[in-house]
Design a protein around this motif. Structure first.
Motif, PDB file in Angstrom:
ATOM      1  N   LYS A  25      38.488  53.262  41.425  1.00 18.50           N
ATOM      2  CA  LYS A  25      38.548  52.487  42.673  1.00 18.50           C
ATOM      3  C   LYS A  25      38.806  51.006  42.362  1.00 18.50           C
ATOM      4  O   LYS A  25      39.608  50.347  43.025  1.00 18.50           O
ATOM      5  CB  LYS A  25      37.220  52.591  43.435  1.00 18.50           C
ATOM      6  CG  LYS A  25      36.962  53.926  44.078  1.00 18.50           C
ATOM      7  CD  LYS A  25      37.777  54.082  45.357  1.00 18.50           C
ATOM      8  CE  LYS A  25      37.457  55.392  46.067  1.00 18.50           C
ATOM      9  NZ  LYS A  25      38.452  55.711  47.102  1.00 18.50           N
ATOM     10  N   ILE A  26      38.094  50.504  41.369  1.00 18.69           N
ATOM     11  CA  ILE A  26      38.219  49.089  41.005  1.00 18.69           C
ATOM     12  C   ILE A  26      39.627  48.801  40.482  1.00 18.69           C
ATOM     13  O   ILE A  26      40.228  47.777  40.808  1.00 18.69           O
ATOM     14  CB  ILE A  26      37.133  48.708  39.967  1.00 18.69           C
ATOM     15  CG1 ILE A  26      35.748  48.755  40.630  1.00 18.69           C
ATOM     16  CG2 ILE A  26      37.405  47.348  39.344  1.00 18.69           C
ATOM     17  CD1 ILE A  26      34.581  48.705  39.670  1.00 18.69           C
ATOM     18  N   ARG A  27      40.155  49.717  39.696  1.00 19.75           N
ATOM     19  CA  ARG A  27      41.483  49.526  39.117  1.00 19.75           C
ATOM     20  C   ARG A  27      42.577  49.398  40.181  1.00 19.75           C
ATOM     21  O   ARG A  27      43.540  48.665  40.005  1.00 19.75           O
ATOM     22  CB  ARG A  27      41.807  50.692  38.186  1.00 19.75           C
ATOM     23  CG  ARG A  27      41.786  50.283  36.731  1.00 19.75           C
ATOM     24  CD  ARG A  27      41.929  51.452  35.789  1.00 19.75           C
ATOM     25  NE  ARG A  27      40.948  51.271  34.730  1.00 19.75           N
ATOM     26  CZ  ARG A  27      39.863  52.003  34.576  1.00 19.75           C
ATOM     27  NH1 ARG A  27      39.609  53.011  35.378  1.00 19.75           N
ATOM     28  NH2 ARG A  27      39.021  51.715  33.606  1.00 19.75           N
ATOM     29  N   THR A  28      42.394  50.122  41.264  1.00 21.46           N
ATOM     30  CA  THR A  28      43.426  50.092  42.311  1.00 21.46           C
ATOM     31  C   THR A  28      43.279  48.875  43.221  1.00 21.46           C
ATOM     32  O   THR A  28      44.117  48.658  44.090  1.00 21.46           O
ATOM     33  CB  THR A  28      43.362  51.366  43.183  1.00 21.46           C
ATOM     34  OG1 THR A  28      42.102  51.394  43.851  1.00 21.46           O
ATOM     35  CG2 THR A  28      43.523  52.613  42.336  1.00 21.46           C
ATOM     36  N   ALA A  29      42.227  48.094  43.023  1.00 20.44           N
ATOM     37  CA  ALA A  29      42.014  46.911  43.866  1.00 20.44           C
ATOM     38  C   ALA A  29      42.446  45.654  43.127  1.00 20.44           C
ATOM     39  O   ALA A  29      42.486  45.612  41.898  1.00 20.44           O
ATOM     40  CB  ALA A  29      40.542  46.800  44.258  1.00 20.44           C
ATOM     41  N   PRO A  55      40.399  50.311  28.965  1.00 26.42           N
ATOM     42  CA  PRO A  55      39.989  48.931  29.203  1.00 26.42           C
ATOM     43  C   PRO A  55      38.996  48.843  30.366  1.00 26.42           C
ATOM     44  O   PRO A  55      38.961  49.746  31.203  1.00 26.42           O
ATOM     45  CB  PRO A  55      41.310  48.244  29.569  1.00 26.42           C
ATOM     46  CG  PRO A  55      42.169  49.328  30.130  1.00 26.42           C
ATOM     47  CD  PRO A  55      41.762  50.592  29.431  1.00 26.42           C
ATOM     48  N   VAL A  56      38.241  47.766  30.404  1.00 22.71           N
ATOM     49  CA  VAL A  56      37.230  47.589  31.444  1.00 22.71           C
ATOM     50  C   VAL A  56      37.931  47.305  32.779  1.00 22.71           C
ATOM     51  O   VAL A  56      38.737  46.380  32.881  1.00 22.71           O
ATOM     52  CB  VAL A  56      36.265  46.438  31.077  1.00 22.71           C
ATOM     53  CG1 VAL A  56      35.234  46.237  32.189  1.00 22.71           C
ATOM     54  CG2 VAL A  56      35.576  46.721  29.747  1.00 22.71           C
ATOM     55  N   GLY A 100      39.699  40.665  34.609  1.00 24.87           N
ATOM     56  CA  GLY A 100      40.836  40.018  35.236  1.00 24.87           C
ATOM     57  C   GLY A 100      40.838  40.070  36.762  1.00 24.87           C
ATOM     58  O   GLY A 100      41.683  39.432  37.390  1.00 24.87           O
ATOM     59  N   LYS A 101      39.913  40.818  37.355  1.00 31.11           N
ATOM     60  CA  LYS A 101      39.854  40.910  38.817  1.00 31.11           C
ATOM     61  C   LYS A 101      39.145  39.676  39.388  1.00 31.11           C
ATOM     62  O   LYS A 101      38.276  39.093  38.748  1.00 31.11           O
ATOM     63  CB  LYS A 101      39.074  42.158  39.255  1.00 31.11           C
ATOM     64  CG  LYS A 101      39.570  43.463  38.704  1.00 31.11           C
ATOM     65  CD  LYS A 101      40.870  43.909  39.338  1.00 31.11           C
ATOM     66  CE  LYS A 101      41.293  45.269  38.791  1.00 31.11           C
ATOM     67  NZ  LYS A 101      42.651  45.631  39.213  1.00 31.11           N
ATOM     68  N   HIS A 102      39.482  39.354  40.616  1.00 26.29           N
ATOM     69  CA  HIS A 102      38.760  38.313  41.345  1.00 26.29           C
ATOM     70  C   HIS A 102      37.522  38.916  42.002  1.00 26.29           C
ATOM     71  O   HIS A 102      37.548  40.065  42.432  1.00 26.29           O
ATOM     72  CB  HIS A 102      39.660  37.690  42.410  1.00 26.29           C
ATOM     73  CG  HIS A 102      40.748  36.853  41.820  1.00 26.29           C
ATOM     74  ND1 HIS A 102      40.588  35.514  41.533  1.00 26.29           N
ATOM     75  CD2 HIS A 102      42.010  37.164  41.435  1.00 26.29           C
ATOM     76  CE1 HIS A 102      41.705  35.041  41.017  1.00 26.29           C
ATOM     77  NE2 HIS A 102      42.587  36.017  40.935  1.00 26.29           N
ATOM     78  N   PHE A 150      29.399  39.362  35.089  1.00 26.02           N
ATOM     79  CA  PHE A 150      30.776  39.544  35.587  1.00 26.02           C
ATOM     80  C   PHE A 150      31.735  38.591  34.874  1.00 26.02           C
ATOM     81  O   PHE A 150      32.862  38.969  34.539  1.00 26.02           O
ATOM     82  CB  PHE A 150      30.824  39.335  37.099  1.00 26.02           C
ATOM     83  CG  PHE A 150      30.076  40.376  37.877  1.00 26.02           C
ATOM     84  CD1 PHE A 150      30.549  41.678  37.946  1.00 26.02           C
ATOM     85  CD2 PHE A 150      28.885  40.083  38.523  1.00 26.02           C
ATOM     86  CE1 PHE A 150      29.860  42.662  38.656  1.00 26.02           C
ATOM     87  CE2 PHE A 150      28.188  41.047  39.236  1.00 26.02           C
ATOM     88  CZ  PHE A 150      28.670  42.340  39.296  1.00 26.02           C
ATOM     89  N   GLU A 151      31.303  37.371  34.641  1.00 26.36           N
ATOM     90  CA  GLU A 151      32.148  36.405  33.937  1.00 26.36           C
ATOM     91  C   GLU A 151      32.327  36.804  32.477  1.00 26.36           C
ATOM     92  O   GLU A 151      33.417  36.650  31.912  1.00 26.36           O
ATOM     93  CB  GLU A 151      31.559  34.998  34.068  1.00 26.36           C
ATOM     94  CG  GLU A 151      31.605  34.511  35.515  1.00 26.36           C
ATOM     95  CD  GLU A 151      31.023  33.125  35.726  1.00 26.36           C
ATOM     96  OE1 GLU A 151      31.507  32.416  36.609  1.00 26.36           O
ATOM     97  OE2 GLU A 151      30.059  32.758  35.031  1.00 26.36           O
ATOM     98  N   VAL A 152      31.264  37.312  31.868  1.00 22.53           N
ATOM     99  CA  VAL A 152      31.360  37.779  30.486  1.00 22.53           C
ATOM    100  C   VAL A 152      32.413  38.885  30.378  1.00 22.53           C
ATOM    101  O   VAL A 152      33.142  38.972  29.390  1.00 22.53           O
ATOM    102  CB  VAL A 152      29.986  38.269  29.982  1.00 22.53           C
ATOM    103  CG1 VAL A 152      30.103  39.049  28.680  1.00 22.53           C
ATOM    104  CG2 VAL A 152      29.025  37.091  29.805  1.00 22.53           C
ATOM    105  N   LEU A 153      32.512  39.703  31.418  1.00 22.12           N
ATOM    106  CA  LEU A 153      33.489  40.794  31.421  1.00 22.12           C
ATOM    107  C   LEU A 153      34.878  40.341  31.834  1.00 22.12           C
ATOM    108  O   LEU A 153      35.784  41.162  32.011  1.00 22.12           O
ATOM    109  CB  LEU A 153      33.002  41.925  32.333  1.00 22.12           C
ATOM    110  CG  LEU A 153      31.895  42.775  31.707  1.00 22.12           C
ATOM    111  CD1 LEU A 153      31.244  43.664  32.749  1.00 22.12           C
ATOM    112  CD2 LEU A 153      32.450  43.623  30.559  1.00 22.12           C
ATOM    113  N   GLY A 154      35.061  39.029  32.015  1.00 27.52           N
ATOM    114  CA  GLY A 154      36.409  38.533  32.257  1.00 27.52           C
ATOM    115  C   GLY A 154      36.832  38.503  33.718  1.00 27.52           C
ATOM    116  O   GLY A 154      38.031  38.431  34.004  1.00 27.52           O
TER     117      GLY A 154
END
Lengths: 182, 182, 182, 182
Positions: free
Chosen positions: A67-71, A101-102, A106-108, A132-136
């Motif tokens: 779900k996250i990947r498609t957003a 990959p996580v 790179g997501k907002h 969340f910031e640690v994960l980019g």
């Protein structure tokens, strides 16, 4: 542009779910697509590396990651539990971070918090940014804590107070405009 | 004076468990009592307020709270997961915070972290302090991150490196002396 | 037992100075000794290692360090500037940390914040703990943020609101009792 | 696209200045414009609201604000002082925040830290994000701490170690690509 929204709470009547839904509804008014998910439909056990070794990453984690990947951007509302991110949400993040990959990278992200207290979960919001910031993730600088959440929503789940509504709308709109840049 | 020690990890061979055990062993050398618990014996589901309403606080939480109540001071080792406290540990803290009075309140706490990386989990340690401090614990200012944990312990679970051993011993001893004041 | 109190603000009419003074007054009611200092009397330039090399640690820093050394516990009120410790206070801390041994190390600290806003500087308080804890201070878990500070004090500098007064008194009393243990 | 870079240190031979300069040089290789400023040329007294009332915002602050306004993105290197942002840098931020509109708001920021220790100032980096985020900056999730900084640069101020160089280059390039989106 596509949004995905959820709350770091499992409770059926969670104010954070209501806040995440309402923020998503306000975002959709600006013409973007979006979807809300209830974490009751993505239950995960507390992270256990032995469990991961024996059974792999849970199916619920993989579905959530998909779900996250498609957003393009996420709106997450977190309860403030003990001045910080809810353990339930942190556990979801820890499981998500095991996929490569996580999905989050790179997501907002727009972080929200609803609280029945007077401070609106503002301490928790600042603590919750870190993983969340640690994960980019690009965590939007403005966040929104909603105080007195028990009286904040009407029977349709909409924010009652006009001023609060327009503040949340402004934050959401600014977030969507920023995230749309990529 | 009585210590209670555990790690925020469920993995059987967890380096954080080894570190929490080893720190406790070093503390016991100064004549205090103490006990280590494995969180595999205190499993809790992710916090869910509906579950709490229907079934109450889990028996595992109550047993853990009872252990904490009988101790004067705690030594907890937390994995650094995504730059912060492990979700598994945060979930334990969130459940513990639902008991009234909260068993953790007023207790002294030494926080440790073991990590297979070079930084020893130092980011996670500073993030992990917050929920414990919010709950009224006296978190000892000195903490100890153990880098390269995969090679840090011998087959008896003792720290191999003399310098590391004496540093951990010094931190633990200072903590016990401070906590003993009440 | 001896207290030392100051605020991380230079402004003559600083609400944080008033709050630090009032908290000290309430502490003195329990029979301890104490002193308040105004940082206008301990002005320091922004930290500059070249200045330290050429001219040494400022006389104001040394005098402040001496005051701290003679105290058992500190009460410091910090403005919340941009969600965190005031630069003025952080600069004082950075200079104090250059003296060996560091005067702050091992002392008990109660952190307060006064703010003209509705949140009472609570974000800043949690951010402000870190440098003091890094320096080895025992920062009391309970802190106190004072919202709407512009109307909080009467002409004698006393807290007007009975409930606020008794809350601050309770926090200060608990802090003094804890610090008295050593 | 235009970058602006500085360090939160006043020392002439500051490793953080060297790191900020070197990161800027690597960014310029990708064809963007940029400028480095030495905070010795923008000295400000510790923030004092009375001084602001009597004399206004310092000329140095206004000049720095103007530099920031003409840039699209910033690269700032901060010393880790006592586990957190340097007081010197925090003071600069506090003064900058007094201008309306705040020059920093909406800008992209890459945070760096150089340290003579083994951890590269990583604790300070996470602490330093907060005031910038509170002011509405988009702080890039990846940061870069440079350990053992005393030996990291050659006589031209370039990073000696090939691996470090390519890591910093990768971080800077990713930052520039992200900031270029607006």
């Amino acid at each position: 542009m596509k949004l995905f929204s959820f709350a770091g709470s499992l409770r059926l009547g969670s104010y954070n779910k209501m806040f995440a839904r309402e923020a998503l509804r306000l975002a959709l008014e600006s013409g973007v697509e979006g979807e809300f998910a209830d974490m009751r439909d993505y239950r995960m056990p507390p992270y256990d590396a032995d469990l991961e070794t024996s059974s792999g990453i849970p199916e619920s984690t993989r579905k959530l990651g998909q779900k996250i990947r498609t957003a393009d951007a996420l709106i997450i509302a977190t309860p403030e539990n003990n001045g910080s991110i809810s353990g339930t949400l942190k556990n979801i993040v820890d499981w998500l971070s095991r996929e490569q990959p996580v999905s989050l990278r790179g997501k907002h992200l727009l972080l929200l918090a609803a609280s029945t207290g007077a401070l609106g979960g503002v301490r928790g919001l600042w603590h919750a940014r870190v993983p969340f910031e640690v994960l980019g993730m690009h965590v939007f600088p403005d966040m929104k804590g909603l105080p007195n959440a028990a009286n904040a929503f009407n029977e349709l789940g909409r924010l009652r107070d006009e001023q609060t509504l327009s503040q949340v709308k402004a934050t959401v709109t600014a977030f969507v405009a920023h995230a749309a840049k990529g």
